[in-house]
Design a protein around this motif. Structure first.
Motif, PDB file in Angstrom:
ATOM      1  N   ASP A 117      -1.207  -4.200   4.024  1.00 28.57           N
ATOM      2  CA  ASP A 117      -1.686  -4.702   2.434  1.00 28.57           C
ATOM      3  C   ASP A 117      -3.129  -4.071   2.408  1.00 28.57           C
ATOM      4  OD1 ASP A 117      -2.034  -5.639   0.046  1.00 28.57           O
ATOM      5  OD2 ASP A 117      -1.662  -7.420   0.249  1.00 28.57           O
TER       6      ASP A 117
ATOM      7  N   TYR B 160      -2.910   8.779  -4.756  1.00 28.52           N
ATOM      8  CA  TYR B 160      -2.073   7.383  -4.368  1.00 28.52           C
ATOM      9  C   TYR B 160      -2.142   6.218  -5.412  1.00 28.52           C
ATOM     10  CZ  TYR B 160      -3.368  10.104  -0.180  1.00 28.52           C
ATOM     11  OH  TYR B 160      -3.770  11.313   0.795  1.00 28.52           O
ATOM     12  N   PRO B 161      -1.609   6.650  -6.418  1.00 29.21           N
ATOM     13  CA  PRO B 161      -1.521   5.635  -7.393  1.00 29.21           C
ATOM     14  C   PRO B 161      -1.223   4.296  -7.285  1.00 29.21           C
ATOM     15  CG  PRO B 161       0.137   7.160  -7.901  1.00 29.21           C
ATOM     16  CD  PRO B 161      -0.587   7.709  -6.591  1.00 29.21           C
ATOM     17  N   SER B 162      -0.425   4.079  -6.151  1.00 28.05           N
ATOM     18  CA  SER B 162       0.020   2.624  -5.662  1.00 28.05           C
ATOM     19  C   SER B 162      -1.059   1.774  -5.011  1.00 28.05           C
ATOM     20  CB  SER B 162       1.415   2.751  -4.908  1.00 28.05           C
ATOM     21  OG  SER B 162       1.237   3.180  -3.943  1.00 28.05           O
ATOM     22  N   LEU B 163      -1.988   2.602  -4.762  1.00 29.74           N
ATOM     23  CA  LEU B 163      -3.212   1.770  -3.776  1.00 29.74           C
ATOM     24  C   LEU B 163      -3.847   0.873  -4.664  1.00 29.74           C
ATOM     25  CD1 LEU B 163      -4.600   4.438  -1.404  1.00 29.74           C
ATOM     26  CD2 LEU B 163      -2.981   2.925  -1.068  1.00 29.74           C
ATOM     27  N   THR B 164      -4.593  -0.102  -4.181  1.00 31.77           N
ATOM     28  CA  THR B 164      -5.452  -1.075  -4.763  1.00 31.77           C
ATOM     29  C   THR B 164      -6.829  -1.088  -4.150  1.00 31.77           C
ATOM     30  OG1 THR B 164      -4.785  -2.890  -3.358  1.00 31.77           O
ATOM     31  CG2 THR B 164      -3.828  -2.591  -5.461  1.00 31.77           C
TER      32      THR B 164
ATOM     33  N   THR C 150      -1.029   1.495   4.504  1.00 28.72           N
ATOM     34  CA  THR C 150      -0.223   1.174   3.799  1.00 28.72           C
ATOM     35  C   THR C 150       1.162   1.701   4.286  1.00 28.72           C
ATOM     36  OG1 THR C 150      -1.641   1.039   1.845  1.00 28.72           O
ATOM     37  CG2 THR C 150       0.790   1.041   1.518  1.00 28.72           C
ATOM     38  N   LYS C 151       1.360   2.804   4.741  1.00 34.76           N
ATOM     39  CA  LYS C 151       2.617   3.465   5.319  1.00 34.76           C
ATOM     40  C   LYS C 151       3.018   2.685   6.504  1.00 34.76           C
ATOM     41  CE  LYS C 151       2.640   8.006   3.332  1.00 34.76           C
ATOM     42  NZ  LYS C 151       2.437   9.471   3.898  1.00 34.76           N
TER      43      LYS C 151
ATOM     44  N   THR D 276      -6.592  -3.256   0.680  1.00 36.80           N
ATOM     45  CA  THR D 276      -7.574  -2.964  -0.529  1.00 36.80           C
ATOM     46  C   THR D 276      -8.837  -2.385  -0.103  1.00 36.80           C
ATOM     47  OG1 THR D 276      -6.945  -5.193  -1.542  1.00 36.80           O
ATOM     48  CG2 THR D 276      -8.777  -4.398  -2.255  1.00 36.80           C
TER      49      THR D 276
ATOM     50  N   LEU E 206      -6.932   7.282  -6.429  1.00 38.53           N
ATOM     51  CA  LEU E 206      -5.905   6.549  -7.508  1.00 38.53           C
ATOM     52  C   LEU E 206      -5.023   7.924  -8.002  1.00 38.53           C
ATOM     53  CD1 LEU E 206      -7.950   4.126  -9.254  1.00 38.53           C
ATOM     54  CD2 LEU E 206      -6.355   3.916  -7.429  1.00 38.53           C
TER      55      LEU E 206
ATOM     56  N   ASN F 209      -3.750   4.971   2.373  1.00 42.87           N
ATOM     57  CA  ASN F 209      -2.471   5.464   2.169  1.00 42.87           C
ATOM     58  C   ASN F 209      -1.762   5.295   3.583  1.00 42.87           C
ATOM     59  OD1 ASN F 209      -0.509   6.708   0.700  1.00 42.87           O
ATOM     60  ND2 ASN F 209      -0.718   8.373   2.060  1.00 42.87           N
TER      61      ASN F 209
END
Length: 86
Positions: free
Chosen positions: A64, A82-86, A59-60, A66, A79, A56
């Motif tokens: 990108d 941080y639901p937007s993480l892959t 990403t901030k 994974t 998840l 997270n």
């Protein structure tokens, strides 16, 4: 339990902890050095992403990310937080 399984997830939250205080600045410094030589969006693969707190943060900072982790509980926690993480 199968000998290849990893049981339990030991972190109570999906936040960074004090163990990251020294690690994160160094990681960001090295990633920023690497980014200078990259073309396009910079990608990071985080092996052992646990609760997603470091993914997270990265990403901030524009990466990108994974992440994977052998702990199903850790991935669920990541998840959820941080639901937007892959």
């Amino acid at each position: 339990m199968n000998k290849n399984e990893i049981s339990g997830y030991r972190w109570g939250s999906a936040e960074l902890s004090n163990i990251h205080d020294d690690l994160i600045p160094e990681v960001l410094l090295e990633l920023n050095r690497l980014q200078l030589t990259l073309v396009g969006k910079a990608r990071v693969f985080e092996l052992g992403c646990g609760n997603g707190s470091v993914a997270n943060l990265l990403t901030k900072h524009g990466w990108d990310v994974t992440g994977i982790d052998p702990s199903t509980e850790g991935i669920v926690r990541a998840l959820e937080s941080y639901p937007s993480l892959t």
